[in-house]
Write an enzyme that holds these catalytic residues in place. Sequence first.
Site, PDB file in Angstrom:
ATOM      1  N   ASP A 183      53.145  42.536  59.469  1.00 57.35           N
ATOM      2  CA  ASP A 183      53.258  42.679  60.918  1.00 57.35           C
ATOM      3  C   ASP A 183      54.288  43.737  61.326  1.00 57.35           C
ATOM      4  OD1 ASP A 183      52.544  41.733  63.557  1.00 57.35           O
ATOM      5  OD2 ASP A 183      54.526  40.800  63.669  1.00 57.35           O
ATOM      6  N   LYS A 206      58.683  54.762  70.783  1.00 56.79           N
ATOM      7  CA  LYS A 206      60.040  54.474  71.249  1.00 56.79           C
ATOM      8  C   LYS A 206      60.866  55.761  71.194  1.00 56.79           C
ATOM      9  CE  LYS A 206      59.909  49.698  69.596  1.00 56.79           C
ATOM     10  NZ  LYS A 206      59.930  48.864  70.786  1.00 56.79           N
ATOM     11  N   LYS A 259      61.507  36.791  62.543  1.00 59.83           N
ATOM     12  CA  LYS A 259      61.323  36.135  63.850  1.00 59.83           C
ATOM     13  C   LYS A 259      62.310  34.979  63.950  1.00 59.83           C
ATOM     14  CE  LYS A 259      57.010  37.685  65.238  1.00 59.83           C
ATOM     15  NZ  LYS A 259      57.132  38.648  66.325  1.00 59.83           N
ATOM     16  N   HIS A 281      55.609  49.525  61.180  1.00 56.86           N
ATOM     17  CA  HIS A 281      56.708  50.063  61.993  1.00 56.86           C
ATOM     18  C   HIS A 281      57.910  50.512  61.145  1.00 56.86           C
ATOM     19  CE1 HIS A 281      54.292  48.352  65.028  1.00 56.86           C
ATOM     20  NE2 HIS A 281      54.761  47.133  64.982  1.00 56.86           N
ATOM     21  N   HIS A 316      53.235  51.448  67.813  1.00 55.49           N
ATOM     22  CA  HIS A 316      54.001  51.587  69.064  1.00 55.49           C
ATOM     23  C   HIS A 316      55.481  51.886  68.820  1.00 55.49           C
ATOM     24  CE1 HIS A 316      55.171  47.340  68.574  1.00 55.49           C
ATOM     25  NE2 HIS A 316      56.136  47.601  69.414  1.00 55.49           N
ATOM     26  N   GLU A 359      64.245  39.742  65.610  1.00 55.58           N
ATOM     27  CA  GLU A 359      63.692  39.247  66.876  1.00 55.58           C
ATOM     28  C   GLU A 359      64.178  37.826  67.122  1.00 55.58           C
ATOM     29  OE1 GLU A 359      59.619  40.863  67.928  1.00 55.58           O
ATOM     30  OE2 GLU A 359      59.348  40.319  65.832  1.00 55.58           O
ATOM     31  N   LYS A 418      46.865  48.566  66.142  1.00 53.22           N
ATOM     32  CA  LYS A 418      47.170  47.893  64.886  1.00 53.22           C
ATOM     33  C   LYS A 418      46.612  46.476  64.929  1.00 53.22           C
ATOM     34  CE  LYS A 418      50.651  45.347  64.356  1.00 53.22           C
ATOM     35  NZ  LYS A 418      51.824  44.478  64.470  1.00 53.22           N
TER      36      LYS A 418
END
Length: 640
Positions: free
Chosen positions: A252, A199, A358, A257, A195, A233, A165
């Site tokens: 992002d 998981k 974030k 995701h 990714h 996060e 990505k």
Amino acid sequence: MDTLVSSTLGTAKPGDPCLLLIVGAAGDLTQRLLMPALLNLAEDRLLPERFAVVGFGLEPFTHEQFRARVSAGIRQHATRSPFAEETWSELVSRIYFFSGDCDDRSAHARLADLLAETDLRHRTEGNLLVYMATPPSLFGTISRNVRQSPVMERKRGWTRLIVEKPFGHDLASAIELNRSILAHWPEDELFRIDHYLGKETIQNLLAFRFSNGIYEPLWNKNHIDHIQLTVAETVAVERRGSYYDRTGVLRDMIQNHMLQMLAHLCMEPPSSFSPDAIRNEKIKVLDAVRSLKPEEVRRDAVRGQYGPGAKPDGTPLPAYRDEPGVAARSETETYAALRLFVDTWRWEGVPIYLRSGKALWKRSAEIVVVFRKAPEVVFSGTPSARLDSNKLIFHIQPDQGIEFRFQAKVPGPSMTLQRVNMRFDYRDAFEAQRGTGYEVLIYSAMTGDSTLFSRTDLVEASWRIAQPILDVWSAEPPVDFPNYPAGSWGPKAASELLARDGRAWVEILHRDVLGRVPIFRSGNPTFLQNLALTLEPASFAAGEAILTKGEPGREMYFLCRGRVEILDGEKKLNTLGSGDFFGELALLYSTPRRSSVRALESCDVLVLRTEDFMRVLKDHPDVAASLQEIARERYGSPEQ
Ligand code: BG6
């Protein structure tokens, strides 16, 4: 990147013999994720015996220098201990480096020689897995150059291309990138990495939904009130400021995701577990996500950017705009929350709320499925006139598990209910090793299983969902950035997005969050467990009134971050800071509020409602005694 409990891939056989060509091999990804994942696969005997790696990059490394570099990196990034010295020394002897420019055809001719030689030496049957670990701007050129290079002219066996990505910057660039890659690579040779699909907890969504008979009948608008997806996060943008400033959290995290997570959660049962059967169902869900009109974006999409603050451990964090590589007046969002709808028979009218950011107060990713409430009327006249919704929670990280929250009767003569839970934790149920999450992705690419990879239509469908939001956001610059302090619970508008619908975010309170309030620190496990299910987070902006003198007390507050002032009219009586609590007096002595409380700066608090407060007093006399003691010290007795 987190390390996860990796699947041992059960009784799976090793991947097909192959050569792994990593383009851009000198970068961070190879060190942090790819090499540790290969080592784990080797340890789990899932790497084919006939296997080798060729790193490709501009750097003038010899094979030996590259081996030394990855050997230094692996000691830092390996996920298992003790370090598998023997396996690594065997693996590293199969790693080579080719120095050259991917744009240079003569380099490709020489690379073809090295690949042919390596193929022969390691008997990899001409199978080639190409991993593009380069900046995205090079994806199109590299995929063309590799395809047209002499490497391919001489080749036998299969060829597969793994693309990292981000896949495109917006809908138009994603379509263009797909077009340029598909001009040289057929879809079934393309493996686009997300990714999150590596998981275990995300993969388990399908197993959970489709292997357990009791949930599927409930999995629809008749029983589900709404769904929440959170990826919070604590990290700020760190060294990635210049990438991030062109990207923002919507691109992002959410476009890729989180929409993948949504698709796994909401798709119809596939006819089989074959890659296309699953991806065909996922695309139907993404296609059915209602596209937001500009006025809906303004109402249903919240954006935020962090200002100066501190990490949960107190380390100061600069404002996003002061991060290296970020524009001084950046309008990039570091937080976003959305309300989406999936317009299908199954999901019509069920809001799906997503949020990610974030520099937040906790690292936590989870999906919460909130069921419709039972009829409260049955309980009227009992001490439990207010019922809670049942909640099914998929804990994705850092905890990994599945939790069901419900209500149970408190032992004793009255029909008093308390929130309780049942919880399955991966650590208790499985003997699994820690991994990077990339093991299963690399292994799947080696075996040609594309289930966990995105397809052209999926990529474009998810950009189609994000694009209207991006359009409005770029046309209408934010007026209030920064709008949340680093280390806080995010912008207040994100809570208001749900409050407008009469709902609230379900916050998973980990032990470390409760530990930020001293009075909880010494609590016994039952008490802490009870609190984690009971406390409700809330945020207040600087200057906002939290409590007003004379009003009845309905709850007390624990201050996790920020400062408040206690006021009698305009007279300041006291100032309280992180770790303090307030609002307990009116509950302890059943009196109206004796003073007002106002936020001096933006504050995050945990709220305990009266009925829960009373239970804490009854069940935990030690806590009750300390609350009373502190209240007495602070204010004397209320009769005075
Ligand atoms: C990446 C994003 O895709 O995912 C990062 O680019 C983010 O900004 C990361 O931090 C989060 O991944 P994880 O696995 O740590 O949740």
